[in-house]
Design a protein around this motif. Sequence first.
Motif, mmCIF file in Angstrom:
data_model
loop_
_atom_site.group_PDB
_atom_site.id
_atom_site.type_symbol
_atom_site.label_atom_id
_atom_site.label_comp_id
_atom_site.label_asym_id
_atom_site.label_seq_id
_atom_site.Cartn_x
_atom_site.Cartn_y
_atom_site.Cartn_z
ATOM 1 N N ALA A 1 -9.737 25.787 49.457
ATOM 2 C CA ALA A 1 -11.535 26.046 49.156
ATOM 3 C C ALA A 1 -12.386 25.679 47.870
ATOM 4 O O ALA A 1 -13.463 25.382 48.353
ATOM 5 C CB ALA A 1 -11.538 27.814 50.120
ATOM 6 N N GLY A 2 -11.994 25.771 47.348
ATOM 7 C CA GLY A 2 -12.586 25.419 46.062
ATOM 8 C C GLY A 2 -13.075 23.510 46.327
ATOM 9 O O GLY A 2 -13.946 23.482 44.982
ATOM 10 N N GLN B 1 -17.588 28.972 42.788
ATOM 11 C CA GLN B 1 -16.494 29.151 42.612
ATOM 12 C C GLN B 1 -16.222 30.712 41.996
ATOM 13 O O GLN B 1 -14.477 30.924 42.012
ATOM 14 C CB GLN B 1 -15.674 28.046 41.099
ATOM 15 C CG GLN B 1 -16.572 26.167 41.490
ATOM 16 C CD GLN B 1 -14.856 26.141 42.517
ATOM 17 O OE1 GLN B 1 -14.110 26.143 42.548
ATOM 18 N NE2 GLN B 1 -15.271 24.780 43.231
ATOM 19 N N GLU C 1 -2.945 31.049 47.177
ATOM 20 C CA GLU C 1 -3.096 30.562 45.648
ATOM 21 C C GLU C 1 -3.698 29.125 46.688
ATOM 22 O O GLU C 1 -4.299 28.030 46.367
ATOM 23 C CB GLU C 1 -2.249 30.312 45.048
ATOM 24 C CG GLU C 1 -2.262 31.272 43.763
ATOM 25 C CD GLU C 1 -0.712 31.185 42.937
ATOM 26 O OE1 GLU C 1 -0.062 30.315 43.310
ATOM 27 O OE2 GLU C 1 -0.680 32.241 42.176
ATOM 28 N N PHE D 1 -10.068 36.200 46.326
ATOM 29 C CA PHE D 1 -8.725 36.014 45.943
ATOM 30 C C PHE D 1 -8.268 37.288 45.096
ATOM 31 O O PHE D 1 -7.563 37.412 45.378
ATOM 32 C CB PHE D 1 -8.404 34.530 44.946
ATOM 33 C CG PHE D 1 -6.859 34.494 44.432
ATOM 34 C CD1 PHE D 1 -6.486 34.415 45.839
ATOM 35 C CD2 PHE D 1 -6.764 34.855 43.540
ATOM 36 C CE1 PHE D 1 -4.400 33.290 45.132
ATOM 37 C CE2 PHE D 1 -5.361 34.792 43.009
ATOM 38 C CZ PHE D 1 -3.980 34.655 44.118
ATOM 39 N N LEU E 1 -15.450 32.626 44.988
ATOM 40 C CA LEU E 1 -13.603 32.541 45.812
ATOM 41 C C LEU E 1 -12.598 32.780 44.640
ATOM 42 O O LEU E 1 -12.124 33.714 45.318
ATOM 43 C CB LEU E 1 -13.021 30.856 45.669
ATOM 44 C CG LEU E 1 -14.244 29.778 46.832
ATOM 45 C CD1 LEU E 1 -14.184 28.138 46.305
ATOM 46 C CD2 LEU E 1 -13.453 30.069 48.157
ATOM 47 N N VAL F 1 -15.193 31.072 54.368
ATOM 48 C CA VAL F 1 -15.125 31.726 53.614
ATOM 49 C C VAL F 1 -15.694 30.750 52.424
ATOM 50 O O VAL F 1 -16.476 30.489 52.038
ATOM 51 C CB VAL F 1 -13.169 31.243 52.735
ATOM 52 C CG1 VAL F 1 -13.151 31.077 51.509
ATOM 53 C CG2 VAL F 1 -12.737 32.678 53.376
ATOM 54 N N PHE G 1 -7.350 28.644 48.983
ATOM 55 C CA PHE G 1 -8.184 29.736 47.646
ATOM 56 C C PHE G 1 -8.265 28.003 46.890
ATOM 57 O O PHE G 1 -9.107 27.455 46.181
ATOM 58 C CB PHE G 1 -7.818 29.792 46.905
ATOM 59 C CG PHE G 1 -8.821 31.656 47.605
ATOM 60 C CD1 PHE G 1 -9.755 31.227 48.076
ATOM 61 C CD2 PHE G 1 -7.545 32.101 48.114
ATOM 62 C CE1 PHE G 1 -10.619 33.107 48.997
ATOM 63 C CE2 PHE G 1 -8.179 33.728 48.742
ATOM 64 C CZ PHE G 1 -9.638 33.486 49.141
#
Length: 93
Positions: free
Chosen positions: A89-90, A48, A83, A55, A51, A37, A86
């Motif tokens: 990940a963010g 962003q 949630e 999601f 992502l 990812v 991600f």
Amino acid sequence: MSAQLLAFKSAANSSNHAADSSQAAGLFGEYMLMELVLEVARSSQDPQARLAELFDRITTRARSGGVAGERSSVMMQFRKHAENFFVLAGKNV
């Protein structure tokens, strides 16, 4: 009696081993998925936004794919897990 005790402990240990193996497999999958990812997000113009798009696509697929109804506990847990994934990940993109 000691042989029976050893057999019981051995069975318990194999059960723990199976649980450990399952947990390790889950962690491996989670880490591998995160790397993929992040690679996809980093290769886009706006990581962003990418992502957020992923999601949305994943939660939409879960709803339409029959994971469960929107208000079911399974769907709520699925969404919370997605949630958290991600958000992490963010923070790492």
